[in-house]
Write an enzyme that holds these catalytic residues in place. Structure first.
Site, PDB file in Angstrom:
ATOM      1  CG  ASP A  10      -1.885   1.083   1.308  1.00  0.00           C
ATOM      2  OD1 ASP A  10      -1.838   1.952   0.414  1.00  0.00           O
ATOM      3  OD2 ASP A  10      -2.708   1.104   2.239  1.00  0.00           O
ATOM      4  CG  ASP A 106      -3.460   3.804  -3.301  1.00  0.00           C
ATOM      5  OD1 ASP A 106      -4.333   3.012  -3.670  1.00  0.00           O
ATOM      6  OD2 ASP A 106      -3.596   4.566  -2.332  1.00  0.00           O
ATOM      7  CD  GLU A 107      -5.233  -0.381  -1.059  1.00  0.00           C
ATOM      8  OE1 GLU A 107      -5.685  -1.540  -1.014  1.00  0.00           O
ATOM      9  OE2 GLU A 107      -5.777   0.585  -0.505  1.00  0.00           O
TER      10      GLU A 107
END
Lengths: 413, 76
Positions: A10, A106-107
């Site tokens: 993350d 973003d993960e």
């Protein structure tokens, strides 16, 4: 079965971190990345740690954030830059495994089961990735390491920024089971409330609950969530580059001003339906179900759907169905803030269709819409438009197809 | 702490490898790049940016030269 090693990576405060990297002068100030206030997209998309400590939350209105935190720096978002960083991050992950499944921009989940002999155990790989992200991208990440995707994700949320948390079969009861049940993926506000009424407050309570009761309470979801809580989730991490099959095509928008009557809604629905139709045609698909999403100015929302008589990619038909759904389900108690149109139950466009003896032939309209696509491709999206669009340029002056580059994703695909 | 964008003359070989040869400063002075000591993807915390980092020796001094999507800058 072999125990898997799954990482969930993350990127911490992603948008804000990237902006702070590029502008060293704002690094020691509270920073938020916020949408365009003029277009009423003025909410906090991301914040750095200094702003977070001051109590700024993602989703706050920008004026709210400014009240909470003096000297706040507001930076407009630059999605092209974020996509570039996301791509660079994925290039790093690709050094360790080909099973990289992104979850939003973003993960990502990484299944490194096959690489532990080459690069070391889960923690070692996680630490290496963390260090490389710092050196090569200049951003920090939190990594959760576990044997399933759900716990890996919980792990990456536990300590921020720049940390590795390993959840294994020896420590998951201490680490995971004490967390509030709302932290679990797919336990939203209403599910949490339902569970709390049954005295299920933590993930541990959920894991120990009787699965039959959960099924009665939540349907099939009950069993799924129970499996999540017990670490029995066996969903694989998809291989990089395998695109999920499109299940629906939709667009939504927060409008430039509140919508107050059917005429306003009609304009917006036509713009959205056109975009949906264009995207359907681009993918060679037709939809058989149309659904609408409506959110009023107090942010409560609902979704309704209806079936079409035949599958279509004609914008007019989709818009008509959407309008019909709208007028049947909305009674103007409050003005509307945002609205969405979606085509689902997709079929391929080139299959044979049953023609109607007495109705009009849809192929003429299909030809017409394809011609319009051609004109727009050659001369730009605004070169040919519906006449009604000119009634209110402020409302209709957006391009849902190209304005948004980042689409949310679902865990179940 | 900061960055200065500079004009770069570079050699692109048939393998796609890029080697910066000469740097042109804002006032028109040329500096030849004597040696490239290290090349890697890196973030510039001092300058603010990210890209290919060339650690170069110019006039006996070691500098960090970055290629950020085709725009070159040096860390100061």
């Amino acid at each position: 079965m072999m125990v898997r090693t799954i990482l969930h990576v993350d990127l911490n405060n992603f948008y804000a971190s990237v902006e702070c990297l590029y502008r060293s002068e704002i690094r020691n100030k509270p920073v938020i990345v916020g949408g365009d206030v003029e277009a009423r997209h003025g909410i906090v998309l991301a914040k750095n740690n200094i702003a977070k400590v001051a109590g700024v939350k993602t989703g706050d209105a920008i004026w709210q954030a400014k009240q909470k935190c003096s000297g706040l720096v507001v930076v407009p978002p630059d999605f092209r830059k974020y996509l570039r960083f996301s791509r660079m991050a994925k290039a790093i992950y690709a050094n360790y495994t080909d099973q990289v499944e992104p979850f939003g921009i973003d993960e990502s989940w990484l299944d490194v089961t096959g690489s532990v002999r080459l690069f070391g155990d889960g923690r070692t790989i996680a630490d290496t990735i963390r260090q490389r992200m710092k050196n090569e991208l200049g951003v920090t990440v939190s990594v959760g390491v576990s044997w399933n995707k759900i716990f890996a994700k919980l792990g990456s949320d536990m300590k921020k920024p720049d940390a590795t948390i390993v959840i294994n079969k020896d420590n998951f009861k201490q680490l995971v089971w004490q967390l509030p049940v709302g932290d679990l993926l797919y336990v939203g506000r209403s599910t949490r409330r339902k569970l709390e009424h049954r005295a299920i407050f933590t993930i541990g309570d959920l894991a120990k609950a009787d699965v039959r009761n959960l099924k009665l309470l939540l349907g099939v979801w009950g069993e799924t969530l129970w499996q999540f809580a017990n670490g029995l989730d066996s969903a694989p991490v998809r291989k990089a580059g395998i695109e999920s099959i499109v299940k629906s095509v939709g667009n939504s928008t927060t409008t430039a001003r509140d919508l107050i009557n059917n005429e306003d809604v009609k304009l917006i629905i036509y713009v959205l339906a056109e975009s949906v139709a264009v995207r359907l045609r681009a993918h060679g698909l037709k939809c058989s179900t149309v659904s609408i999403y409506v959110r009023d100015n107090e942010l409560s929302s609902f979704e309704r759907q209806g079936k079409l008589t035949t599958s279509t990619y004609i914008s007019g038909t989709i818009a008509q169905k959407a309008l019909e759904l709208f007028s049947r389900n909305y009674h103007w108690n409050k003005p509307i803030r945002s609205i969405g149109v979606r085509g689902a139950d997709l079929v391929t466009a080139d299959q044979h269709i049953q023609l109607d003896l007495f109705g009009e032939d849809p192929t003429t309209k299909e030809q017409l819409e394809k011609t319009i696509d051609d004109i727009r491709r050659r001369f730009g999206p605004y070169s040919i438009q519906r006449c009604s669009m000119l009634n209110d340029r402020q409302l209709t002056g957006f391009n849902p197809k190209d304005d948004h580059v980042i689409h949310p994703v679902s865990f179940f695909r | 702490m900061g960055k200065i964008f500079v004009k770069i003359t570079a050699e692109h070989d048939t393998n796609g490898t890029v080697r910066p040869l000469e740097m042109t400063w804002g006032d028109g002075r040329h500096f030849s790049i004597d040696r490239v000591l290290d090349v890697r993807q890196a973030a510039s915390l001092k300058g603010g940016g990210v890209g290919m980092r060339y650690v170069c020796r110019i006039c006996g001094k070691q500098v960090h030269l970055f290629d950020d999507e085709g725009r070159w800058f040096i860390e100061t």
